[in-house]
Every structure is written in C-alpha cells, then in structure tokens.
Design an enzyme around this catalytic site. Sequence first.
Site, PDB file in Angstrom:
ATOM      1  N   LEU A 206       0.848  -1.201   0.000  1.00 43.60           N
ATOM      2  CA  LEU A 206       0.000   0.000   0.000  1.00 43.60           C
ATOM      3  C   LEU A 206       0.880   1.247   0.000  1.00 43.60           C
ATOM      4  CD1 LEU A 206      -2.494   1.645   0.158  1.00 43.60           C
ATOM      5  CD2 LEU A 206      -2.888   0.856   2.466  1.00 43.60           C
TER       6      LEU A 206
ATOM      7  N   GLU B  84       1.349   4.328  -3.027  1.00 41.60           N
ATOM      8  CA  GLU B  84       1.156   4.763  -4.421  1.00 41.60           C
ATOM      9  C   GLU B  84       2.487   5.126  -5.074  1.00 41.60           C
ATOM     10  OE1 GLU B  84      -0.833   5.592  -1.926  1.00 41.60           O
ATOM     11  OE2 GLU B  84      -2.622   4.549  -2.634  1.00 41.60           O
TER      12      GLU B  84
ATOM     13  N   GLN C  34      -5.985   3.402  -6.689  1.00 44.53           N
ATOM     14  CA  GLN C  34      -7.338   3.005  -6.304  1.00 44.53           C
ATOM     15  C   GLN C  34      -8.365   4.140  -6.402  1.00 44.53           C
ATOM     16  OE1 GLN C  34      -7.630   1.155  -2.302  1.00 44.53           O
ATOM     17  NE2 GLN C  34      -7.599  -0.705  -3.538  1.00 44.53           N
TER      18      GLN C  34
ATOM     19  N   TYR D 261      -5.779   9.592  -4.109  1.00 46.51           N
ATOM     20  CA  TYR D 261      -4.538   8.974  -3.627  1.00 46.51           C
ATOM     21  C   TYR D 261      -3.417   9.021  -4.654  1.00 46.51           C
ATOM     22  CZ  TYR D 261      -8.097   7.547  -0.399  1.00 46.51           C
ATOM     23  OH  TYR D 261      -9.151   7.578   0.467  1.00 46.51           O
TER      24      TYR D 261
ATOM     25  N   HIS E 114     -13.089   9.639  -1.946  1.00 47.56           N
ATOM     26  CA  HIS E 114     -13.540   8.639  -2.917  1.00 47.56           C
ATOM     27  C   HIS E 114     -14.312   9.285  -4.056  1.00 47.56           C
ATOM     28  CE1 HIS E 114     -12.866   6.672   0.939  1.00 47.56           C
ATOM     29  NE2 HIS E 114     -12.342   5.732   0.193  1.00 47.56           N
TER      30      HIS E 114
END
Length: 776
Positions: free
Chosen positions: A493, A495, A517, A521, A566
Amino acid sequence: MSLGRLARQTGSAGDIRRSGFTVDNMSHPADSRDEVEQNFADSVLKLRAAGTPASFGGQDLPGPIRAGSALTGERCLELFDAQLASRHLDLAARWLRKRKAGFYTIGSSGHEGNAAVAAALRGDDPALLHYRSGAFYLVRAACASPPRDGVRDVLLGLVAAAAEPISGGRHKVIGHADLHIIPQTSTIASHLPRAVGLAFALGRAARLGAATRWPADAIVVASLGDASVNHSTAVGALNTAGYCAYQRLPLPLLVVCEDNGLGISVRTPPGWVEAATSSRPGFTYFHADGSDLADVYDTTVAAAALARDRRSPVFLHLSMVRLGGHAGADAETGYRDRDDVAADLAADPLVGTARLLVEAGLLTPAEVLDRYERSRARVLERAQEVAGAPRLATAEQVMAPLAPRNPDAVWADAILAAADEDKRHAAFGGRLPEAAGPLTLAQTINATLTDAMAARPEMLVFGQDVARKGGVYGVTRGLLSRFGAGRVFDTLLDEQAILGLALGAGMAGLLPVPEIQYLAYLHNAADQIRGEGATLPFFSQGQYRNPMVLRIAGYAYQEGFGGHFHNDNSIAALRDIPGLIIASPARPEDAAAMLRTCLAAAAADGSVCVFLEPIALYHTRDLYKSEDGAWRAPYEPPEGWTPGHVPVGRARTHGTGTDLTIMTFGNGLRLSLRAAARLSLEGIRCRIVDLRWLAPLPAEDILREARATGRVLIADETRRTAGVSEGVLSILADDRFGGWVRRVTSEDSFVPLGDAADAVLLSQQDIETAAREFMR
Ligand SMILES: Cc1ncc(C[n+]2csc(CCOP(=O)(O)OP(=O)(O)O)c2C)c(N)n1
C-alpha cells in the site's frame, strides 16, 4: 605557475591564492576552492613512501595497491586520473560560470571515491546516480568500448550544449545511454522508487521475453546523499525493496549513500545514516571510508557480489566529505566553522588516493602534483573548446522529445494487438465478451484488459487490491487466474511504490498498467508521474522512456457515498504535465477503444498515459429511464477494432442539434445526454461533444462543433477554478471563436459526504437551466 612547479621550487605549495593558476590565461576565482587546492598540495608534499613497497618492488603495477586489497596499482592509477579530472571539472564549472558560459556548479569534490564504485560494478549495471557522481561517470566513460571522452560530456552539460549526449542541453544531468547511466532529476531521492522498480522488473522482463537492454543478472545501482536518506521518497523506496526481499522476491539493488554529513547547510546527526539503515529488514548493510579508494573498491565488490548472487538489496554506506559549498554560490563559511571545514579537508579523497600511490611507490609526491596539473590543463583546454558550443534556441528544439506522437504507429499497434482466436478463447475461459450481450463500463474495461494481456506478453497489471480481489469495483476481476501472479499482482500500500514500479518496469521493456485506487490517492505520489515519468524522455531526448497506462478510478457522483477522498474531481495536477496523455472515457465502447489506444501509445511512442475511469459509471446500466439498458454497449471483437479506433485527442459528438453545443466529458456526458433529451421536448436541439481526452484536448473537434451551432455550453464536473472548462474556453478564445459561450461546473470545493455532495457538484438541472437561459 603550475602547482607541481610551484611545489618543486618552494618545497611547499606556497600561497596559491597569491601566485594564481594560469592555464591559457584562465585563472581561477579566489574562493574556498583555492583552499581545497592548497590543502591538496600541502598534504601531498607531506606524503612519504613507506619504504620499499613489497608488492610493487618499485613499479610492478599488477600487484595490489595495498596488502589485502583487490585494487591493483594499475587500476588505482586509472581511478586516480578519473578523480583528478572530476575535481578539475568542478573548477572548470566555476570558471565557465564566471564567464557566463556555464550554468551549473554543484560539484563532486570530496565524493570522488565513487570512482571505485563504478570500477567495482559491471559497465552494464544500470545506474541512477547522485549529482556528485562526476568520477563515477568518468570511469564508466573510460571503460566503455570504445572509450568516451567523459570530460567533454560533462562539460557539454555544464554549458547546456545541444550536443550534450543525454539531455541535449536541457539539463545538467549525469547520464548516457551507452554507459547505462539513466539521467536523474534534481528532486532528491525521486529516482529511488524507479530504481526499486527496475530491480524488481529486470528478472521478470527476461522471464516474459520482453526486449530489454539489460541482462537478467544485472544489478541496479542507485546513489543518494545522507540528507536525502530522510526523504519520504527514499524511506518508501527502501521499505518497498525490503518488503520485496522479505518475501524472497528477487530485488538486485545496490543503494549507495554518499554521506558527507551535510544537506546544504543542515548537519545530519553523526551516526544517523547507520542507525537508520544498518538493520533494515531485507537489506544487507556495508560501510566503507569514502576517502579510501581501496576500501571503497573492496567493499563495493563484496556488496555488488551479494546483490548479484542473492538478487537481494544491499545498502552501501560511504563516509565522505564535501569540499567547498553545496554549489558555486553557496558560502559555507556562513554555517560551518573552521574546524569542521579543516576536518573535511583532512579527509580529501584525492589525498587519500595519492597516499595509496605514494606509499605503494607508484608515484612520488612531485609526480602526483604534476599529474594533477596535467589533468587541470586537459580539462580546462576542453572547457575552452566547449564554452561556445551551440545551445538549444527554439521552443521546437527544446520540446522535440516531449511528446513524440506517431498516430499511424499507434493506430497499427492498437488494431493489431489482438491474440489469435484460440488464445482469446483460453483467456476468456471460452466465454468471449462479444457474445455476452451489452456490457457495463467496468465489464468492458475488464474485457479489454483481458484481450490486451492475451496479446501482449510483456503487459503487467498491478496495484493495491487488483489481483486476488479483482479491484475495489471488480474491474480487474479474473485477470490473476487468467494470467498468473507473474503478470497480475497486488502491491504494497504505497502509491509512490506502485508508480516507481511502473517507471522501472516500463524502462525494462515491459508494458505496465498500474492502478491507483482513487484519484485522491494519486496526489501524494504525483511526483513520480510529474517529476520522473514525464520528464525522463525530455531529459534523455527519448533515449529512455517509461511507457505506462496508469488506471485511476475517479470523479464523484456516488450518491453521497464515500466523501471527498472517494469522489475527488481534481485533475488540474495532471493536466499541466507536458506530454502526458489523459483519457477520460464515459461510454463503455469508448473506454475499450481508448484503452487500446493508450496501450498502443505507450508501446509505440513510449507515452505516459493516465486512464481516468468514472467510478459512478462503472456499473451504470441505464441512461434515460430505468431498465432501458442504454448505458451498456456490446463489446467489439478484434474485427471491429479498425473502424472503432479512437485516436488520441479526438472527441465524439452525440446528436446533430443545431441550437446548442454542449461540451462535456465523464459523468457530464450522461448528465448532458439526459438534459438534452428533456430540452428537446421544449424544442431546444443540442449536440453533445464528449471530449474523451483531457490532454491533449481535442482542439480541432471543439472548434468545429462550436462553429456548428455558434453557442457553446461547457458542462464540467470538475472545479470551476483550474477545471477542464478553462482549457476549453482557452481553445475557443485563442481561435477567436465569435459565438456565445457559457459554462456550468462543480464548485471550488471538496466533495462532502451524503446529500450535501449535490450542493457542490454539477447537476443535470444546472445544465438544463443554463441551456434554457442561453436560448432565451
Ligand atoms: C525534494 C527536494 N527538496 C529540496 C531540494 C533542494 N536540495 C538540493 S540538494 C539538497 C541537499 C541534499 O543533501 P544530501 O542528500 O546530503 O546530498 P549532498 O548535496 O550533501 O551530497 C537540497 C535540500 C531538492 N533538490 N529536492
């Protein structure tokens, strides 16, 4: 008067500042550099041969330079010459700068021990180097076949000459494709994620049969300074390397820390580098005295052997000194005391090598000084030669390597990269997607990735959760079982690590398709795209490329679910990166064709492509009313790829209305199509332009469709400030579009949770209202 002659006449180096050095009427500025030279001369004159050298018997070169070392006298002399030339390059940089002929003065003085690092490695071990690697470069250049004039190369860089072999005058970088030195940016530590990625990819590229320029048993060397070790980019990269090694994944990486104890003016706490790196999981730690050439050589030989044989990461810590300020303009007297500077002078690596040579009986002190002067004369002569070398003069010349676009090659690659029928059947488990009826956006991207993986053995898909889970939204579902863990894998995890892996894999000859994702991010790792990915072809004139198609799930409209992180709709940070391709598909059939185009652009042109996938449309089925299924689309089999090809930077127009042109993209397309259907009931006939590409924007299509109606409404789901609409407006203004233009956008806000999201996001109602007002 030369240093050697001065020394012979006076028995000491005398007051160098008063006497001055002159070589072809070139005198050096009287600054701290003189103190370094004075110290060198004084120290060399104090050297004494240690009796009759047992190993050499006077001049027997093949023996070791010191008992127990693998460094021979002959090699030591060669490396000394590289060290001397590197020192004189620093002096030449200042000389050129003073005459306004040079543009860079960060030097390598004190770090010349890295000559032995180069000597201990193979010439085809890819190297990503610290900016103080002058001596390393000169050794690689001298060892090349045929040997290169490394001094000239470096000088051409200093004067920003168009003939400079790697960047062509775009930056002073240390690099050369034939020498396997990959040029680095000035952003400290930003090369480490790529170095880790390259080490990860070398063996994989060989196994997958990719055309790669490095042998499978090469090791990657990456160097950096002690202050840089603290940068989160370095910490993340070291963690990634250790994480891989911990799982016994091959990672042949030699990280070299050239520790001079300073980061410009800030002291690294004594002992910190060792404390921070000597017991990192997965790494083996070595230390050497960077001022002792034999120690650096022997230790690097051992470190490199371990990295090569075990295919595991090694941290090589070299204690070094910095002689002079950080760069030409840096007056270190402002932050260093005399004792501190004197201690560094006492550890001058040139004196260290001179000591080895004198004690071994290979040179007398006077011969050392003569050699120093001869090196000066050679370097300065070259500096004079290159001082007026032609530079880049036009924007066209500067930008030539920025975004090579060969649409024909991309077209051919996009339509031809199809596996044969048997392979496709096998890849799809006998259920071909074209036979499955209309597919959603997510299903279509999944099928397109599957087709591409079946046709391109060098393609990798990786990221957080992409393999076993198949992605947060199922877009990569099934790829792991279809193509195996060698090509589809979950990453740690981070980026930055994901992008570094893509950079290294692309350079190694693979075709990486990493996934971030969520758009939010990307931002914490964006420099890997901006500062590394996009700049590499620019600063290497396309000699190095890092093709990739970076998939990012983004945008908002998830009915209030997930909040800003998100539902991020900020893409300005990507849009201003020169050369970057940004695809933003909305319809399934466009997504398939555009993904094929991006893969082809990466493969054929080495392009860095970002493929922005609208999360809210992944599983959308309907367009106008419930159960109409109009947002899904049938999947085109390879026979349909030629007519369906979508070139980079070409929009798509829906409808032929002559009252109003709505320009939009992403979720905006669906909102606009729905709005247009309602407006048509009121007699307002619209045409909708789906931009599809956010970089480069489809300028030609924008202008044509604007003129078709004379009225343009831009419906932009990104922010009002720095959003896509500003780019569309600029295209219209630049071309003096004389019609009416309006825009509706989302607000300059982060996206809140729940229903409040609707308050800041562009809505269908906004589009309808604006269109009605427009037509009044
Ligand atoms: C990310 C980043 N921040 C700041 C700088 C400005 N800068 C250039 S070199 C340097 C110090 C680096 O020190 P170190 O890593 O110890 O290397 P040294 O110059 O001492 O060899 C800084 C702060 C930079 N180039 N990159």
